[in-house]
Each structure stands twice: as structure tokens, then as C-alpha cells.
Motif scaffolding. Structure first.
Motif, short mmCIF file in Angstrom:
data_model
loop_
_atom_site.label_atom_id
_atom_site.label_comp_id
_atom_site.label_asym_id
_atom_site.label_seq_id
_atom_site.Cartn_x
_atom_site.Cartn_y
_atom_site.Cartn_z
N UNK A 214 1.02 -1.28 0.05
CA UNK A 214 0.22 -0.44 0.13
C UNK A 214 0.49 1.20 0.18
N UNK A 215 2.15 1.45 0.88
CA UNK A 215 3.07 2.51 0.89
C UNK A 215 3.81 2.28 -0.75
N UNK A 216 4.43 2.10 -0.87
CA UNK A 216 4.10 1.78 -2.12
C UNK A 216 3.49 2.05 -3.29
N UNK A 217 2.05 1.93 -3.10
CA UNK A 217 0.91 2.36 -4.22
C UNK A 217 1.04 3.79 -4.02
N UNK A 218 0.88 3.45 -3.16
CA UNK A 218 0.73 5.46 -2.37
C UNK A 218 1.37 6.83 -2.61
N UNK A 219 3.22 5.88 -3.61
CA UNK A 219 3.32 6.72 -3.50
C UNK A 219 3.83 6.91 -5.03
N UNK A 220 3.67 5.51 -5.72
CA UNK A 220 4.06 4.77 -7.20
C UNK A 220 2.81 4.92 -7.63
N UNK A 221 1.88 5.13 -7.34
CA UNK A 221 0.36 4.97 -8.12
C UNK A 221 0.15 4.10 -9.94
N UNK A 222 0.68 4.99 -9.93
CA UNK A 222 1.03 4.24 -11.44
C UNK A 222 1.51 2.97 -11.92
N UNK A 223 2.66 2.69 -10.36
CA UNK A 223 3.13 0.86 -10.92
C UNK A 223 1.88 0.51 -10.59
N UNK B 170 -8.39 6.84 -15.31
CA UNK B 170 -7.91 8.50 -15.75
C UNK B 170 -7.53 9.29 -15.05
N UNK B 171 -7.41 9.06 -13.69
CA UNK B 171 -6.67 9.76 -12.13
C UNK B 171 -5.16 9.44 -12.52
N UNK B 172 -4.31 8.22 -12.99
CA UNK B 172 -3.22 8.34 -13.06
C UNK B 172 -2.29 7.83 -14.37
N UNK B 173 -3.67 8.02 -15.10
CA UNK B 173 -3.29 7.79 -16.33
C UNK B 173 -1.60 8.99 -16.70
#
Length: 456
Positions: free
Chosen positions: A37-46, A140-143
Motif C-alpha cells: 500500500x505504501x508503494x502504491x501511495x508513492x507510485x500509484x501508476x505502478x 483517468x486519475x493516474x493515466x
């Protein structure tokens, strides 16, 4: 850092509860989940890249209730909601030219759902479609942060791996036809048709010969996998994609010298006979069966073509009888099972074999949800193609040939999806909804970009 600290506290509580529960062995999973979750928080595009990569590999988790894609999707949705709530993610990113058509489609879908002949089948259809809708919003949010070259690499590699598995293991074949991990040769063929344009871009854009050879080997593997699927529709879509590629690179072809043309002709003279020699005889017979279409479809000559013709007959009847709202989402199999075609084309006379989908997404939506909703859905696919092509034209005007080339290949992949929807029932396909949203993001990004400065 307020949100990450709150997440740490929440997962710490969950870990303590799990340690005190009858299932203490699950507690380490909370720690792993926290890291993810912390990784996704910093890099959601991943997270979106991971979902895209896992699409061809979803068959590995078919017997599991909680798959990697579901976990990543849920975690990504939670992270983005938190970022929206605290203002770290601007809400204006949800802006898209696709919303009018999508909202119209969903309003008509809801009306059709309420008037459905089978609420149970409609609910199942909606649950599948909801996954696509969630991915649409997430994209749409992270594209804007999505790394397109990396996406091309991951799609090529994941589909290529499944091609290798399907070619060399009968476990991943369906009656001799390669199906990958998805248990459907035609769906597998669509994935290959989507991946080929991306793989070709990697071949053309690689900075050195070694990388070009590697990606060229991936292209060969994808093409070999396509022949193993025995998919006629896949061959047609792939041929169209290759023609588009030749048209796009026609200017570069004019720079070829006669000696280059000679080498190309020699290569074709070697490759084509070899391809025909290694191509399965069953695939050649299926391709030759397309000639039957000139004189009409004869079911006794080709059972598959006859069955597809019956879908059109049943679907057309449904549209005539229920033009506005259809019979309800997901109810085509119910309508088809009551016809004589179901029994005539049932290979094993099992009850489950009688309930068949339309194998044509457009026909299925027009007959199940109604003509207005069908037009809205077709409009979304056409708008996505226009968005990508318009973005390509903008990049050309601004002098960025590299971006324009990349979008040409992505447009071809989107076209492959749009064409394949005529042969498959896949309104919930993840790549479809991701590219629908991504087309709007890339168009907006191209409109806001500055012209490339040419060094004088």
C-alpha cells in the motif's frame, strides 16, 4: 504524511488482531500488505501497470477468491480515494470527453437492468462490468503518470510468456488450439493482436541491435502463438494492423534502396514458405473455410460459422422485439437457449452448452440493453480511436515524431480491440476500459504539451 501514518496504524491494529485470532499465520500478510500500500501511495501508476501485466496471467489464479489483480485493484482504489479526500490528487483529472457517452450508456443500462427478464443474470453481468468501470476511473486519475514504453514492454512480455506456455504445453490448449491461461483461444488471440503493435514499436524504437533482436524474437513468438490459436478473426485483425503499420511507415519505406528491397524480397521468399510449412493444417483449413462466406454460410460445412450466424439471427430478433431497452443485461444466453439453434449446435447436448453468449459484443449489447445503449457503447469505442489519432496528429504538429509513432501503435492496439469485439463477448475486458480512459488522458496531455524546440 498523515495518510500513510494512518494506514500504518490501521494495519498495525489488524496485525495485532490477527495475532490474537485463531489465524496468527496471517499476520505477516498484513506487513506485506502495508509495504504494498505504501508503494502504491508513492507510485500509484505502478499499480495500474501491475494490473495490465497480470491480465494475460489471470488464469493462474482462477480457483482463488482473492487474486493479485483484485488485491492490487482494491488497494489502488483505496489509495486514490484517500489522495482525493486530502487534495493530493486533483479532482480535475476525472475530466474526460468520454463521460457523456458513458453516463448515457449507464443510465440506459440501469433502465434495462430494472426491466430485465432475469435479474440474477443481469446482476452477474453488472458485477463483471463494474470491474471495467472501476479501471476506467482509476486510469483517468493516474493515466498521466503511466509510463507507456514500460506498458508496451510488460504487455509484450506477459502475452509472450503465455504464448510460450500455450505452444509447448497441452495444459494451456483447448482441443489443440492455444488458449493461454484464459481457456478461450479467441480471447487469447485478441491479447496477441493487442500486443503485436506494441512489440513492433519496441522493435523500431530500440536504441541498439541487441534489444531490437530481442523484441523481434518476441514478435515472432506472438505471431507463432496466433497461428496456434487457429483464430480466423485473429488473422484478419492482425493483417489489418500490419497494413496500418505499413501505411504509417510508408515515408521511411521510400528511403529504401534497391538492394534493401532485394534483401526484403529474399526474406519474404524464405519466411513465407517456412510459415506455411509450420502452420498447423487445421488452421489452414479454417482459413480456407472463409471462402464459404461468398456463397452463404452452410452449417454442415463449417459448424463454427453456422453457429455464429445463428447468434445474429437470434440477436436480430431480440432487437426487433425489444429495441429500446433490450431483454436485460446478460440475458442473451437465456434467449438463445429457447431456440432450436441451441440444440442443433450443442456439441455434447449438455444443459450448459445450450446457454451461449452472442460472441459479438456489439450484437450482445444492442440485443440485451437496447439500440440507444448500443449506439452509446459504439460511440465510446469510436471516440477512443479518435482521441488517440487526434493526439497523434497534435504531436506531429508539435514536432515530436517519437510520441506520434508511439500513439500510432497504441491506436492500432485499440483498433484491434474494437474489431475483435465483433467476434467476442467481452464488454468487461480490462484492456478495453483502460484504453477508453487512457485515450482521453493522452489527448488532453497532447493538447497541453508545448511544441518541441528544434536546436538551431
Amino acid at each position: 504524511m498523515i495518510i500513510p501514518l494512518s494506514l500504518i496504524g490501521l494495519l498495525a491494529i489488524v496485525s495485532v488482531v490477527l495475532l490474537a485470532s485463531p489465524y496468527p499465520f496471517l499476520a505477516p500478510g498484513a506487513v506485506i500488505g502495508l509495504a504494498g500500500v505504501l508503494v502504491l501511495y508513492r507510485r500509484p501508476a505502478w499499480g495500474l501497470l501491475a494490473i495490465i501485466t497480470l491480465v494475460p496471467l489471470e488464469g493462474l489464479f482462477k480457483d482463488s477468491e482473492l487474486t493479485a489483480s483484485k488485491f492490487i485493484g482494491a488497494a489502488l482504489a483505496m489509495v486514490l480515494l484517500l489522495q482525493l479526500a486530502v487534495g493530493q490528487l486533483p479532482g480535475e483529472r476525472l475530466r474526460s470527453s468520454m463521460w457523456r457517452l458513458l453516463l448515457a450508456f449507464m443510465a440506459l443500462y440501469l433502465l434495462s437492468f430494472l426491466a430485465s427478464e432475469s435479474s440474477e443474470m443481469s446482476m452477474g453481468h453488472f458485477r463483471e462490468l463494474a470491474v471495467g468501470l472501476v479501471l476506467f476511473v482509476l486510469t483517468l486519475l493516474i493515466g498521466r503518470e503511466l509510463n507507456l514504453p514500460m506498458m508496451y514492454r510488460l504487455v509484450t512480455l506477459s502475452v509472450g510468456v503465455t504464448c510460450a506456455m500455450a505452444m509447448f504445453s497441452a495444459k494451456y490448449q483447448d482441443e489443440g488450439r492455444a488458449s493461454g491461461l484464459l481457456e478461450d483461444p479467441n480471447v487469447f488471440a485478441m491479447l496477441i493482436a493487442i500486443a503485436v503493435p506494441m512489440a513492433l514499436w519496441l522493435v523500431f524504437s530500440s536504441p541498439n541491435r541487441l534489444q531490437r533482436l530481442f523484441w523481434l524474437a518476441c514478435v515472432v513468438l506472438l505471431l507463432a502463438g496466433m497461428t496456434k490459436t487457429n483464430s480466423r478473426s485473429g488473422l484478419v485483425v492482425l493483417a489489418i494492423s500490419l497494413v496500418i503499420g505499413l501505411v504509417h511507415y510508408r515515408e521511411k519505406l521510400t528511403h529504401l534502396r534497391p538492394r534493401h528491397l532485394g534483401f526484403a524480397m529474399l526474406g519474404l521468399a524464405i519466411v513465407l514458405p517456412v510459415a506455411v510449412a509450420v502452420m498447423p493444417a487445421s488452421y489452414i483449413e479454417r482459413i480456407q473455410s472463409l471462402a464459404l462466406l461468398k456463397s452463404g454460410v452452410n452449417a454442415y460445412k463449417d459448424d463454427s460459422l453456422g453457429r455464429r450466424s445463428s447468434y445474429i439471427v437470434v440477436g436480430s430478433k431480440m432487437i426487433r422485439e425489444h429495441p429500446l431497452l433490450g431483454t436485460g443485461p446478460g440475458t442473451f444466453p437465456l434467449e438463445y437457449a429457447t431456440t432450436g439453434y441451441a440444440k442443433a449446435f450443442s456439441a455434447n447436448r449438455k444443459v450448459g452448452d445450450l446457454y451461449r453468449r452472442a460472441h459479438n459484443t456489439y450484437l450482445e449489447i444492442f440485443s440485451e440493453v437496447g439500440v440507444p445503449a448500443g449506439l452509446a457503447f459504439v460511440g465510446m469505442v469510436m471516440l477512443a480511436l479518435y482521441n488517440l489519432w487526434h493526439a497523434r496528429r497534435l504531436w506531429l504538429q508539435k514536432g515530436d515524431q517519437g510520441q506520434a509513432d508511439m500513439l500510432t501503435h497504441l491506436s492500432t492496439s485499440m483498433l484491434a480491440i474494437g474489431l475483435f469485439l465483433m467476434f467476442l463477448s467481452a464488454p468487461n475486458h480490462k484492456y478495453l476500459w483502460i484504453l477508453l480512459a487512457l485515450s482521453s488522458v493522452l489527448r488532453l496531455k497532447a493538447e497541453q504539451a508545448r511544441p518541441v524546440q528544434v536546436a538551431g
